[in-house]
Each structure stands twice: as structure tokens, then as C-alpha cells.
Write a protein that holds these residues in place. Structure first.
Motif, PDB file in Angstrom:
ATOM      1  N   GLY A  30       0.810  -1.210   0.000  1.00 34.32           N
ATOM      2  CA  GLY A  30       0.000   0.000   0.000  1.00 34.32           C
ATOM      3  C   GLY A  30       0.843   1.260   0.000  1.00 34.32           C
ATOM      4  O   GLY A  30       0.508   2.253  -0.659  1.00 34.32           O
ATOM      5  N   THR A  31       1.963   1.228   0.728  1.00 30.98           N
ATOM      6  CA  THR A  31       2.856   2.391   0.781  1.00 30.98           C
ATOM      7  C   THR A  31       3.495   2.657  -0.570  1.00 30.98           C
ATOM      8  O   THR A  31       3.535   3.801  -1.043  1.00 30.98           O
ATOM      9  N   ILE A  32       4.003   1.609  -1.228  1.00 30.53           N
ATOM     10  CA  ILE A  32       4.631   1.798  -2.540  1.00 30.53           C
ATOM     11  C   ILE A  32       3.606   2.309  -3.548  1.00 30.53           C
ATOM     12  O   ILE A  32       3.899   3.200  -4.355  1.00 30.53           O
ATOM     13  N   ALA A  33       2.397   1.757  -3.505  1.00 29.97           N
ATOM     14  CA  ALA A  33       1.346   2.222  -4.418  1.00 29.97           C
ATOM     15  C   ALA A  33       1.029   3.694  -4.161  1.00 29.97           C
ATOM     16  O   ALA A  33       0.827   4.467  -5.112  1.00 29.97           O
ATOM     17  N   SER A  34       0.982   4.101  -2.890  1.00 31.76           N
ATOM     18  CA  SER A  34       0.736   5.511  -2.567  1.00 31.76           C
ATOM     19  C   SER A  34       1.845   6.392  -3.128  1.00 31.76           C
ATOM     20  O   SER A  34       1.586   7.473  -3.672  1.00 31.76           O
ATOM     21  N   HIS A  35       3.093   5.945  -2.999  1.00 29.92           N
ATOM     22  CA  HIS A  35       4.210   6.721  -3.531  1.00 29.92           C
ATOM     23  C   HIS A  35       4.162   6.803  -5.055  1.00 29.92           C
ATOM     24  O   HIS A  35       4.461   7.855  -5.639  1.00 29.92           O
ATOM     25  N   LEU A  36       3.785   5.703  -5.699  1.00 33.34           N
ATOM     26  CA  LEU A  36       3.656   5.728  -7.160  1.00 33.34           C
ATOM     27  C   LEU A  36       2.548   6.688  -7.591  1.00 33.34           C
ATOM     28  O   LEU A  36       2.721   7.479  -8.525  1.00 33.34           O
ATOM     29  N   SER A  37       1.407   6.607  -6.918  1.00 31.55           N
ATOM     30  CA  SER A  37       0.291   7.486  -7.249  1.00 31.55           C
ATOM     31  C   SER A  37       0.690   8.939  -7.085  1.00 31.55           C
ATOM     32  O   SER A  37       0.371   9.791  -7.931  1.00 31.55           O
ATOM     33  N   SER A  38       1.403   9.242  -6.008  1.00 32.92           N
ATOM     34  CA  SER A  38       1.844  10.609  -5.774  1.00 32.92           C
ATOM     35  C   SER A  38       2.836  11.058  -6.840  1.00 32.92           C
ATOM     36  O   SER A  38       2.774  12.200  -7.324  1.00 32.92           O
ATOM     37  N   ALA A  39       3.735  10.172  -7.225  1.00 32.01           N
ATOM     38  CA  ALA A  39       4.720  10.517  -8.268  1.00 32.01           C
ATOM     39  C   ALA A  39       4.028  10.806  -9.593  1.00 32.01           C
ATOM     40  O   ALA A  39       4.460  11.681 -10.358  1.00 32.01           O
ATOM     41  N   MET A  40       2.949  10.099  -9.874  1.00 27.88           N
ATOM     42  CA  MET A  40       2.238  10.280 -11.141  1.00 27.88           C
ATOM     43  C   MET A  40       1.416  11.553 -11.176  1.00 27.88           C
ATOM     44  O   MET A  40       1.260  12.166 -12.233  1.00 27.88           O
ATOM     45  N   HIS A  41       0.879  11.972 -10.031  1.00 27.78           N
ATOM     46  CA  HIS A  41      -0.166  12.985 -10.056  1.00 27.78           C
ATOM     47  C   HIS A  41       0.174  14.266  -9.305  1.00 27.78           C
ATOM     48  O   HIS A  41      -0.690  15.138  -9.178  1.00 27.78           O
ATOM     49  N   SER A  42       1.408  14.397  -8.838  1.00 28.79           N
ATOM     50  CA  SER A  42       1.799  15.606  -8.129  1.00 28.79           C
ATOM     51  C   SER A  42       2.399  16.636  -9.082  1.00 28.79           C
ATOM     52  O   SER A  42       2.964  16.276 -10.123  1.00 28.79           O
ATOM     53  N   PRO A  43       2.300  17.919  -8.726  1.00 26.92           N
ATOM     54  CA  PRO A  43       2.998  18.929  -9.524  1.00 26.92           C
ATOM     55  C   PRO A  43       4.510  18.757  -9.407  1.00 26.92           C
ATOM     56  O   PRO A  43       5.007  18.192  -8.430  1.00 26.92           O
ATOM     57  N   GLY A  44       5.230  19.264 -10.388  1.00 27.05           N
ATOM     58  CA  GLY A  44       6.683  19.212 -10.326  1.00 27.05           C
ATOM     59  C   GLY A  44       7.240  17.901 -10.816  1.00 27.05           C
ATOM     60  O   GLY A  44       6.512  16.988 -11.223  1.00 27.05           O
ATOM     61  N   PRO A  45       8.577  17.780 -10.787  1.00 28.23           N
ATOM     62  CA  PRO A  45       9.236  16.573 -11.314  1.00 28.23           C
ATOM     63  C   PRO A  45       8.962  15.344 -10.461  1.00 28.23           C
ATOM     64  O   PRO A  45       8.795  15.431  -9.241  1.00 28.23           O
ATOM     65  N   SER A  46       8.936  14.193 -11.112  1.00 29.36           N
ATOM     66  CA  SER A  46       8.739  12.924 -10.414  1.00 29.36           C
ATOM     67  C   SER A  46      10.054  12.440  -9.822  1.00 29.36           C
ATOM     68  O   SER A  46      11.124  12.687 -10.389  1.00 29.36           O
ATOM     69  N   PRO A  47      10.010  11.732  -8.684  1.00 28.86           N
ATOM     70  CA  PRO A  47      11.251  11.191  -8.111  1.00 28.86           C
ATOM     71  C   PRO A  47      11.863  10.093  -8.958  1.00 28.86           C
ATOM     72  O   PRO A  47      13.049   9.773  -8.792  1.00 28.86           O
ATOM     73  N   ILE A  48      11.085   9.467  -9.858  1.00 29.36           N
ATOM     74  CA  ILE A  48      11.612   8.462 -10.783  1.00 29.36           C
ATOM     75  C   ILE A  48      11.058   8.754 -12.179  1.00 29.36           C
ATOM     76  O   ILE A  48       9.968   9.320 -12.316  1.00 29.36           O
ATOM     77  N   PRO A  49      11.783   8.360 -13.222  1.00 36.26           N
ATOM     78  CA  PRO A  49      11.258   8.555 -14.580  1.00 36.26           C
ATOM     79  C   PRO A  49      10.047   7.647 -14.837  1.00 36.26           C
ATOM     80  O   PRO A  49       9.983   6.521 -14.338  1.00 36.26           O
ATOM     81  N   ASN A  50       9.097   8.154 -15.573  1.00 35.86           N
ATOM     82  CA  ASN A  50       7.946   7.372 -16.039  1.00 35.86           C
ATOM     83  C   ASN A  50       7.241   6.591 -14.934  1.00 35.86           C
ATOM     84  O   ASN A  50       7.054   5.374 -15.034  1.00 35.86           O
ATOM     85  N   PRO A  51       6.809   7.256 -13.866  1.00 33.90           N
ATOM     86  CA  PRO A  51       6.160   6.507 -12.780  1.00 33.90           C
ATOM     87  C   PRO A  51       4.885   5.802 -13.226  1.00 33.90           C
ATOM     88  O   PRO A  51       4.498   4.788 -12.640  1.00 33.90           O
ATOM     89  N   ASP A  52       4.232   6.321 -14.278  1.00 39.39           N
ATOM     90  CA  ASP A  52       2.988   5.717 -14.748  1.00 39.39           C
ATOM     91  C   ASP A  52       3.196   4.367 -15.405  1.00 39.39           C
ATOM     92  O   ASP A  52       2.226   3.649 -15.675  1.00 39.39           O
ATOM     93  N   LYS A  53       4.455   3.993 -15.671  1.00 34.88           N
ATOM     94  CA  LYS A  53       4.735   2.703 -16.291  1.00 34.88           C
ATOM     95  C   LYS A  53       5.072   1.618 -15.263  1.00 34.88           C
ATOM     96  O   LYS A  53       5.399   0.488 -15.626  1.00 34.88           O
ATOM     97  N   TYR A  54       4.981   1.971 -13.989  1.00 36.23           N
ATOM     98  CA  TYR A  54       5.220   1.009 -12.916  1.00 36.23           C
ATOM     99  C   TYR A  54       3.892   0.597 -12.277  1.00 36.23           C
ATOM    100  O   TYR A  54       2.898   1.318 -12.344  1.00 36.23           O
ATOM    101  N   SER A  55       3.899  -0.564 -11.655  1.00 41.28           N
ATOM    102  CA  SER A  55       2.767  -1.032 -10.862  1.00 41.28           C
ATOM    103  C   SER A  55       3.310  -1.890  -9.731  1.00 41.28           C
ATOM    104  O   SER A  55       4.502  -2.198  -9.678  1.00 41.28           O
ATOM    105  N   VAL A  56       2.428  -2.277  -8.821  1.00 43.98           N
ATOM    106  CA  VAL A  56       2.800  -3.145  -7.703  1.00 43.98           C
ATOM    107  C   VAL A  56       2.165  -4.509  -7.929  1.00 43.98           C
ATOM    108  O   VAL A  56       0.964  -4.597  -8.212  1.00 43.98           O
ATOM    109  N   HIS A  57       2.967  -5.565  -7.823  1.00 44.38           N
ATOM    110  CA  HIS A  57       2.426  -6.930  -7.875  1.00 44.38           C
ATOM    111  C   HIS A  57       2.660  -7.560  -6.513  1.00 44.38           C
ATOM    112  O   HIS A  57       3.802  -7.711  -6.068  1.00 44.38           O
ATOM    113  N   HIS A  58       1.561  -7.924  -5.856  1.00 44.79           N
ATOM    114  CA  HIS A  58       1.649  -8.462  -4.499  1.00 44.79           C
ATOM    115  C   HIS A  58       1.429  -9.972  -4.539  1.00 44.79           C
ATOM    116  O   HIS A  58       0.354 -10.442  -4.921  1.00 44.79           O
TER     117      HIS A  58
END
Length: 739
Positions: A207-235
Motif C-alpha cells: 500500500g505504501t509503494i502504491a501511494s508513492h507511485l500514485s503521488s509521483a504520477m499525479h503531483s505537480p513538479g518533477p517525479s522522483p523516478i522517470p515514467n512513474p505511470d509505467k510502474y505497478s505493484v504486484h503483491h
């Protein structure tokens, strides 16, 4: 002469043990020294926001409320959140140290390397060696040795993966801090971040990683990683697990359920049969079915509404249930950012994982692996002689990772000068405090075989079967998730042995089904010290009042409902909206589309005055709201329409608010649209939670009405209606949101 005590570990267990030796025994009975390998106190719990050395992320939110995560005679500050972050727990422990442990010698940065009995039996005392990180060795002699270094001795890395040749980062869940440190150096542009392990830490870190990915995709400013929208979490989990949010309802079948911290309902003794019995350990089929039924009632679903892979089926309900806590995990599963599969990770090679059983034999395109595979406890007692370790019977094959100890994890009768506090799974703070009190009383009386034992303690020890039960549960296929015992029963067992009485509530408590009795919430403060001084009594009273206020405010005043609504928004909704205009300049019509609530870390935009430029205060979470669809006017004309807002939850004020998005950068909030004001429903005419708001936009007034329908803990559907009146506007909007 005082009896000298060596305490190994300066976390919660070590500190509360020191306090018990110094304050729960006659003054001068014990001389206490606390050792810890770290250069700070707190153990797992960091005391600053940027502490990266511990096993817990500083910003992790505790999965139990502050009413449970506390000791009996030190209350949290009223301004502290209901569910504190890890660094705030560390700050609480620092306050506890300075309040109650000043009489102890604190030796930080010194690891216990060896502890040997002075003679054939540890009854003669201990020779202890401590060493610094620089290799400075010291020898010490003590009468007693107490191990409080914890169940979480060292992260477990499965043997099959320890030497795996893989092209992706592999870390333990305790090491995860942020996306950049997980995948930033891999030069990948997407893939699956695979989380392995389905109990508490697996759900939490996914849940934490998914929250960080969502924030990276939808926050203003630069993302902490390139292309965050191309990542997902597999549990990857081996079985379905029930996932509770932080706040649940004691009235889950109501269409307008009130919400309180989940542990206040769990530890409501009014709903337990008396005398209390142990509901953990060996779980019968009937007991398992009953627990599953309770969990499903609380959640309002078998979890199939989120995804088939997380559904708890009728086949699963014969087995002991597993429980985890996360506010956002299930909605990320529903949205698809987290996918779930069942099986066991057999091996890693390159970017592929082999799974068994082979219903899904391989998971490919892996960008990183996070192992939520638990901890081993052996390293926490590795400094003891082999003969004593064999007596304690800690076995690597034991999946429950238990030490064979008497009276609920406190000691072994064959090693009378050796004690344990907090060395068990599910470390409820009240039990840690009770263990510490028990050991202090036991050693003050001369040990487990002393004729000077108080009658209640002697009787408790004579009837104790903890060692036999622990060993039997190691091979029991029906052992519970937390085999040592459930919290209320353990607290009662210790209280009986120590001759302590559970104090009554301060005042009348809310009446709740199914018992129809006033709530009787178990917290550590309900078992105060035997003769508290004035300062302790003030803390106890403050703590009890905080708990009772939380219950009353949640159940009768609508507190926490804004939080429950905010949590439930996450993800996508089908939106159908009618617009009826009385003026020809604004055509009537119908909008049909999708509304998305995209979770991200809170931003300063629009509320810069609340924060200084260098202020790193916790701004909580917020949503970027995007709706897109088609508006068909009554004239027959159809066009594409979209809107954006920012929705925020202010925890200190318990307030939900809506903000306009900036026109030049629609990822940013501009200014406040309105605050959502909830109305406590009339219980006789209950029809969901209603809320209102108002907004004057130049000459036009927006009269806003909400209606929220829950099923269990989650929103089933909700309505948002506007009446807009002004010199040039006179129309109503009525929108229905459904999953």
C-alpha cells in the motif's frame, strides 16, 4: 545492596522494563543499566523524521491508535494524531525515558557480544561483554539479565533468494524508504514492483509503494523516478487476508455508520464473554468461521468488490483468519495499481520470478522485489551460551519464531536470573508493560521457585502451561496469526498474577450493539500502577479521557466521518449528473462520465500561509480530482467536458475541503471552493451521512449538499447537488457517483 540488572535493548520493551525495576519495586531494590547497539533509544521506532537507520520508515503510520500504543502512566499530547507516525512514537519514547528512566544508566552504541553465567547456574549472576562499533570491549557483572532486544532480530531473506542472480534490486520491507532508492539506479522505465509476503508488513508496504507511485504520477513538479505511470505493484501472497482500514464502525450495518479507531472496537470488552478466554493459539473450525463472519460484517464485503484475488471464499473461512491494516491498499487493488496473485516465490532470474504452485508459473517484467518475509529472533539471543539457547528452544523451523518461555513470554524456570520483555509476536504495549511488571515482581521475590512469591503469582506459575503450549503450536496447522494469545486475555492473566485491578471508565460510555452495553475499552491506562503518585495519576486520567472522548465524539458527534469519506474516495467512480436551468442562457442537460480521485502527498498550493518555505510539516494526503465525460444538452448538442479540483483532509481539524484547480497548471490547487460540513443524522430518520457547504463566487451563491451511503467501511455511492443562484444564474446540478 541493590540487585544489578542488565537490560539488552533501549526500545519500548527495554524502557518500560527499566521503569518497572525503578518505580514498581521498593526504592533501591534494583540498579539498572540499559545497553543498545544503536546510538539512540527507540529500537524499531525512529525519533526524527529523517532517521533512516531503523527497521521502520519514520513516516509509517502505526496500525494501532495512540490509545493502544502507549504505556499506562504517560499519555500522548492532545495535539498528537489518533494514529501517530513512527517518528512520533519515537518522540513519545523519549518523553517516557526522561520521565521514568532517569535512574537507569544508559549505554548507547554498545552491542552485547557475550553473556555467560558466572557459575554453573545463572542464579549466581552474569558476566556480560559489550562492544562498540569501533571494537572497544568492556566487561560487566550483573545479578540479572533481561533481554528486551525484540522479536525483530534480523530481517529474513529466503535461502532460495539469498544467492539469486537477478538484475533487479531485492530488499527487505524494513529497508524500503522511497521509490528513488528502490528503482532509481536501475535505469528502467517501468515494470512490476513485486512485494512478497501476505501478512501485516506485506500489505502495508504494498500500500505504501502504491501511494508513492500514485503521488509521483499525479503531483505537480518533477517525479522522483522517470515514467512513474509505467510502474505497478504486484503483491504475491499465499492466502487471502482481511484488510481493515485504520477507522472502522461499531455499527457497520447502518447506512450512516459512525467511525472510531479500529482498535477501540476490537478491544471493547463489553462484546466479549466473561470470564475472558484465549481466542488465539489453536483456532477451531467453528471459531475460525465466527471470526471470518465478524470481519466480513465489519468490512461489509467478502472483499470480492475489489478484485477476485482478494476475496475470502467459503473455502477460506474454515482456516484461521489473517488480518492486516491499511487505509489505501484495497482501493489500489480495485484501481489496478496493485495486482494480487497467490503462490510462493521459488526463484528469481533476470527480470522474471518463478512461482509455485504453477497456476501462474512466472511473473515477468519485474523492476524490483520487496521481501515482506518477516524477521528471525535468533540473533537477539545469539550472545547467550549454546546450552541456554537450547533450553530456550528457539528453532529455525518454527514459522512462528517463538522462544519457549514460561508465563506468557517472560522467563524460563531453568534459568531463573534471565528474563524477557516484548519477545513475542504482536507487541501490544500493554502486554510489554505487564511483562515488565511481572519480571520485576518475580525477581524482587527471589525468582520462580522462591517461597517468598506472593500467593497469586505462585498460583499463576503453578498453573502455567505457556512452554508446552508454545511448543505444541509450532507444528499446529491451525495455529492463529498471533499464537501467543489475544490482548485482553493476556492483560487479564498478568493482572491476576500481579493482583492488579482493572480500573473503571471515568464516566458513562456509549451503548453499542450487539451487547447493548456501554463500551468497555481496554487500554494500558485501565491497568495503572498499584500506587500511582500525583503525576502518574494525572497522566492516567488524561489518557483515559482521551480514549473516552474519541469514542464519544466518533459515535455521537460525527468525528472521523470526514476521514472515512476521504479514504473511500480513492479510485474511479461512474458519474451521472443532471443539470436543470431556469434560464435560456444556460442549457439544461445530462453529463455521463468517469470521476477519478488520484491520491498524492499534500501540497502547499493555495495554503502557503500555513507553511514556511523551509517547513517540512506533514501536510497529509490529498486527491487530484479529474472528471471527464460527455454533456448532452437538452437542445440535442453533445460535447466533451472535464473538470478538476483538489480534495483535502485536514486531520487536526477533522475537515474535508474542496479546492479549485489553477487554470494555468491544473495539477495545482488555486483557492478554497468550500469546506464540507457533516451533519449528525437523526437516528430515527437515518438515510446516509449528509453534509452541506456554501460558496459565494462573485455574485453567484453555490448552495451545496452531499449524501454519502456506506456499506460497512466503504462508500457504496454518494450524491453531490448544487443550487446556484445569482444575477445571471439559476440552475441546479444533481450528480450520483457509483463504483
Amino acid at each position: 545492596m541493590p540487585k544489578t540488572v542488565c537490560i539488552v535493548g533501549a526500545g519500548p520493551s527495554g524502557l518500560v522494563a527499566a521503569k518497572s525495576f525503578l518505580h514498581d519495586s521498593p526504592e533501591g531494590t534494583f540498579d539498572v543499566t540499559i545497553f543498545d547497539a544503536q546510538t539512540r533509544i527507540g529500537g524499531l521506532w525512529p525519533s526524527t523524521k529523517d532517521d533512516g537507520v531503523g527497521l521502520v520508515h519514520p513516516h509509517m503510520i502505526a496500525n494501532q491508535s495512540k490509545h493502544t500504543v502507549q504505556f499506562s502512566d504517560l499519555a500522548w499530547e492532545d495535539s498528537d494524531p489518533e494514529f501517530p507516525r513512527a517518528w512520533q512514537v519515537g518522540r513519545y519514547l523519549d518523553r517516557f525515558l526522561h520521565r521514568y528512566c532517569k535512574g537507569a544508566k544508559l549505554r548507547l552504541g554498545r552491542r552485547i557480544a557475550k553473556a555467560e553465567p558466572l557459575a554453573d547456574s545463572s542464579a549466581a549472576g552474569w558476566q556480560v561483554e559489550s562492544v562498540t562499533h569501533d571494537g572497544d570491549l568492556e566487561e560487566h557483572t550483573f545479578d540479572y539479565l533481561l533481554i528486551a532486544s525484540g522479536f525483530f532480530g534480523k530481517p529474513v531473506i529466503p535461502t532460495a533468494l539469498a544467492s539469486a542472480r537477478t538484475q533487479v534490486p531485492v530488499i527487505h520491507s524494513s529497508q524500503y524508504r522511497d521509490l528513488a532508492s528502490l528503482v532509481g539506479s536501475t535505469n528502467r522505465n517501468g515494470g512490476k514492483m513485486m512485494v512478497v509476503g501476505g501478512q501485516m508488513s506485506g500489505v502495508e508496504v504494498a500500500g505504501t509503494i502504491a501511494s508513492h507511485l500514485s503521488s509521483a504520477m499525479h503531483s505537480p513538479g518533477p517525479s522522483p523516478i522517470p515514467n512513474p505511470d509505467k510502474y505497478s505493484v504486484h503483491h504475491l501472497t499465499q492466502r487471502p487476508v482481511w484488510v481493515f482500514p485504520l477507522y472502522t464502525s461499531p455499527k457497520p450495518t447502518s447506512s450512516a455508520p459512525p467511525f472510531i479507531p479500529s482498535d477501540l472496537s476490537s478491544y471493547n470488552l463489553a462484546n466479549r464473554p466473561h470470564p475472558l478466554t484465549n481466542t488465539q493459539g489453536h483456532v477451531t473450525v467453528d471459531a475460525a468461521r465466527n471470526l471470518h463472519a465478524i470481519y466480513q460484517t465489519v468490512l461489509g464485503t467478502d472483499q470480492s468488490i475489489f478484485a477476485p484475488a482478494v476475496r475470502v471464499t467459503s473455502k477460506d473461512t474454515d482456516e484461521p483468519p489473517y488480518l492486516a491494516v491499511s487505509d489505501n491498499y484495497m482501493e489500489f487493488v480495485r484501481s489496478g495499481l496493485i495486482s494480487v496473485s497467490h503462490g510462493k516465490l521459488e526463484s528469481l532470474s533476470g527480470h522474471d520470478a518463478t512461482i509455485s504452485p504453477r497456476s501462474e508459473p512466472q511473473i515477468s517484467d519485474i523492476a524490483a522485489v520487496v521481501l515482506a518475509t518477516g524477521f528471525e529472533a535468533a540473533s537477539s539471543i545469539s550472545f547467550l551460551p549454546r546450552s541456554i539457547r537450547e533450553t530456550l528452544s528457539l528453532q529455525s523451523s518454527d514459522l512462528n519464531n517463538t522462544v519457549a518461555l514460561a508465563f506468557h513470554g517472560t522467563h524460563h524456570p531453568d534459568v531463573p536470573n534471565l528474563g524477557f520483555v516484548g519477545f513475542y509476536r504482536s507487541p501490544y504495549w500493554g502486554v510489554m508493560e505487564m511483562q515488565a511488571r511481572f519480571i520485576a515482581a518475580l525477581w524482587n521475590a527471589g525468582g520462580p521457585s522462591s517461597p517468598s512469591l506472593p500467593p497469586a503469582m505462585a498460583s499463576a506459575l503453578a498453573e502455567d502451561t505457556s512452554i508446552q503450549r508454545t511448543i505444541a503450536l509450532r507444528s499446529d496447522p491451525r495455529a492463529s496469526q498471533f499464537p501467543m494469545g489475544d490482548y485482553p486475555w493476556l492483560m487479564k492473566e498478568f493482572a491476576t498474577a500481579l493482583g492488579l485491578e482493572r480500573s473503571p471508565p471515568l464516566g458513562a460510555m456509549p451503548m453499542l450493539p450487539p451487547a447493548g452495553k456501554g463500551m468497555d475499552i481496554l487500554t494500558p491506562a485501565r491497568y495503572p500502577p498499584e500506587a500511582p503518585n500525583e503525576i502518574q495519576q494525572a497522566e492516567i486520567t488524561k489518557s483515559l479521557k482521551q480514549t473516552e472522548d474519541a469514542a464519544w465524539n466518533g459515535l455521537t458527534a460525527g468525528k472521523f466521518i470526514a476521514r472515512a469519506v476521504f479514504r473511500s474516495f480513492l479510485g474511479e467512480w461512474k458519474l451521472e449528473r443532471d443539470l436543470v436551468s431556469k434560464l435560456p442562457s444556460h442549457p439544461s442537460g445530462h453529463f455521463s462520465g468517469i470521476a477519478k480521485f488520484l491520491l498524492r502527498e499534500g501540497t502547499k498550493d493555495g495554503r502557503e500561509s500555513e507553511f514556511n518555505n523551509d517547513d517540512d510539516s506533514d501536510r497529509g494526503l490529498e486527491y487530484l480530482y479529474i472528471e471527464e465525460g460527455d454533456f448532452k444538452a437538452s437542445t440535442g448538442f453533445t460535447f466533451r467536458a472535464t473538470r478538476r479540483y483538489v480534495w483535502r483532509y485536514n486531520e487536526p481539524k477533522d475537515r474535508l475541503s474542496v479546492w479549485f484547480a489553477k487554470t494555468d497548471d491544473q495539477t495545482k490547487a488555486d483557492y478554497l471552493f468550500h469546506n464540507v460540513e457533516f451533519k449528525v443524522p437523526d437516528q430515527k430518520q437515518e438515510d446516509g451521512w449528509q453534509a452541506t457547504a456554501g460558496h459565494l463566487c462573485i455574485d453567484d451563491f453555490y448552495d451545496v449538499n452531499y449524501l454519502f451511503h456506506f456499506e460497512g467501511v466503504s462508500l457504496l455511492e454518494w450524491r453531490l447537488s448544487y443550487t446556484v443562484k445569482g444575477p445571471k444564474k439559476d440552475y441546479t446540478i444533481d450528480g450520483v457517483y457509483s463504483r
